[in-house]
Design an enzyme around this catalytic site. Structure first.
Site, short mmCIF file in Angstrom:
data_model
loop_
_atom_site.label_atom_id
_atom_site.label_comp_id
_atom_site.label_asym_id
_atom_site.label_seq_id
_atom_site.Cartn_x
_atom_site.Cartn_y
_atom_site.Cartn_z
N PRO A 16 40.47 30.24 31.56
CA PRO A 16 41.42 29.85 32.60
C PRO A 16 40.79 30.02 33.99
CG PRO A 16 41.98 32.00 31.70
CD PRO A 16 40.86 31.46 30.86
N SER A 265 38.36 40.77 38.78
CA SER A 265 37.82 39.97 37.68
C SER A 265 38.94 39.40 36.84
CB SER A 265 36.89 40.83 36.83
OG SER A 265 37.64 41.51 35.85
N LYS A 266 38.55 38.51 35.93
CA LYS A 266 39.53 37.87 35.05
C LYS A 266 40.27 38.89 34.22
CE LYS A 266 37.59 33.30 34.59
NZ LYS A 266 37.31 32.16 33.74
N ARG A 267 39.60 40.00 33.92
CA ARG A 267 40.21 40.99 33.04
C ARG A 267 41.18 41.92 33.78
NH1 ARG A 267 35.24 40.22 31.99
NH2 ARG A 267 34.61 41.86 33.41
#
Ligand code: GLU
Length: 513
Positions: A16, A265-267
């Protein structure tokens, strides 16, 4: 003649789109619109190993939700189609061949084992950052070290190879970044990057430069993480003979976590309690289990608020104005006002933006959210009543769904009464005054909030009390809670009959000392 401004957003469909990516797309879009240029969407999918199904569609849906319009891309088409790099594969080879012919690139036949051995050797010799570069290439198996006949033979027999850029040993590579000013890097810090992989796929570096050139891109606006690649890209433009039309570079500042301790970050998103993706994303984890990552859209954010917030993460107009529509952003945007320093994500700020945009909507539009949400609970409400409720409760709402939460008091009688208020404010004279007010309320059917207040004042003062002595008790009697929207408006919307019944129920239920 001035060149037409052409910018591109060039995501890799590896998952995403992170909000940092949305910001990159936004700044590209703002610049294109401001300067009357074109905005391209190019899908950089040369790394098939990292391909995530659905990511491409997700990227396009996200941009659409944000109001970032694409002029040329895989959906729109355009003069430089295709806009998906995997479909452009046959175009890249000739440029790698040209670089080899002109002495700027070479074939490298090293096997993975030989590359590992090289790294191990360099690590043992305490070389800090073992790389295939202008020094180490001399010990490797490539077309610079092997005799020409052997190279011919290896190629003729189909031996796997990659094509590497021949980075000069001692040269200063410089370019002017629109945000950072002059960037100077010594070529000894750059490794001989692979341009073409053994499967004939170009790497990011080659495909990116070839496409930016062929698509006549004038400005490359991208995240700071690409700054280290920029000198290599400058060398590629030079070696391909395209330096005169090389785009201008602008590397955007990093987005940091709210506490400033590192890159967002994405996480991080769901862990830190806010989404990092524009739309909810359904993916799989490393074990193939389904995962859901939250999105701004599904969390109740309005795209205008989200975009306004993102625009300010790294840019400011230089004036105190904070609320900007997309058109205003376009009008006011300039790359010169983008900051070099990293921008911290601020969860309160994005909520604040949402409140501003939500509350600025016409009450009739807010009423639609309310009607839909109430319908899901099996509650029917007229458009007129919903509009009145929305107007009253919007000041307490951050998200559209808050409207229905705040509206519950109109549909449910109090199940309990705030104990603190009751113990302090509920007593015999107050209960008597409220009972009298309830008795007289039916005479004030359809009364305005002001007329209700006048009646209340008259009744309460007639009983020898002041309005301030009964207001909180009355609120608790009517709503159960110690705080809420304007009480006169609540009673007005509830109507005289319902208000009177609620007061009578409280008087019956609450003992007086
Ligand atoms: N494909 C790269 C990315 O995923 C593009 C970087 C660039 O804009 O050059 O961000």
């Amino acid at each position: 003649m001035e060149r037409e401004v052409r910018v591109r957003f060039a995501p890799s469909p590896t998952g995403p789109l992170h909000i940092g990516g949305v910001r990159t797309a936004l700044y590209n879009y703002l610049l294109a619109r401001k300067l009357g240029g074109k905005m391209l969407l190019r899908i950089e999918d040369t790394d098939q190993n990292r391909f995530v199904p659905g990511a491409e569609q997700y990227i396009m849906d996200s941009l659409r939700w944000c109001g970032i319009e694409i002029d040329e891309g895989i959906e729109q088409g355009g003069p430089h189609a295709p806009y998906r790099q995997s479909e452009r594969k046959p175009m890249y080879r000739q440029y790698a061949d040209q670089l080899i012919r002109d002495g700027f690139a070479y074939y490298a036949f090293d096997t993975p084992e030989e590359l590992d051995a090289m790294r191990a050797r360099l690590t043992a010799a305490k070389v800090p950052n073992p790389q295939y570069n202008s020094i180490t290439r001399a010990q490797m198996r490539n077309s610079l070290t092997l005799p020409a006949e052997e190279v011919e033979q290896l190629l003729a027999t189909g031996t796997p190879y990659v094509i590497r850029l021949k980075v000069p040993r001692k040269e200063e590579v410089r370019f002017q970044d629109l945000i950072r000013g002059w960037v100077v890097v010594h070529s000894s810090a750059i490794d001989d990057k692979v341009l073409m992989k053994s499967d004939g796929m170009p790497t990011y570096h080659l495909a990116n430069i070839v496409d930016d050139h062929l698509m006549e891109i004038t400005h490359v606006i991208r995240g700071e993480e690409w700054l280290p690649s920029a000198p290599l890209h400058v060398l590629l433009y030079r070696y391909l003979g395209w330096e005169a039309t090389m785009p201008q570079f602008a590397h955007l500042p990093l987005l940091l976590k709210p506490d400033g301790t590192g890159k967002l970050s994405k996480r991080d998103g769901d862990k830190l309690g806010f989404p990092v993706f524009p739309l909810e994303f359904h993916g799989t984890d490393a074990d193939g289990q389904p995962t859901v990552s939250s999105g701004y859209r599904e969390s109740g954010y309005l795209p205008e608020a989200f975009i306004n917030f993102l625009a300010f993460l790294g840019w400011n107009p230089g004036t105190p104005q904070e609320l900007f529509t997309m058109d205003e952003l376009i009008e006011n945007f300039s790359i010169e006002r983008v900051s070099k320093s990293p921008a911290r994500f601020d969860q309160n700020k994005v909520r604040w933006y949402n409140e501003q945009y939500l509350r600025a909507k016409p009450d009739a539009e807010l009423a639609q959210y309310l009607i839909e949400d109430l319908q899901k609970q099996g509650l029917d409400v007229s458009a007129d009543k919903a509009t009145q409720i929305a107007a009253l409760v919007k000041e307490r709402a951050t998200f559209p769904a808050d409207l229905a939460k705040e509206a519950q008091l109109f549909f449910e009688r109090p199940a309990s009464y705030d104990e603190q208020v009751i113990s302090k404010k509920w007593n015999a004279p107050v209960a008597a005054a409220l009972a009298e007010f309830a008795a007289q309320l039916p005479t004030a059917a359809d009364a305005s909030p002001d007329e209700i207040k006048a009646l209340l004042t008259q009744v309460v003062e007639g009983q020898g009390l002041k309005i301030g002595q009964v207001l909180q008790a009355l609120r608790v009697a009517v709503t159960g809670a110690a705080a809420g929207p304007d009480l006169m408006h609540i009673m007005h919307i509830l109507g005289a009959q319902e208000t009177a019944e609620r007061i009578q129920a409280a008087v019956a239920a609450l003992p007086v000392a």
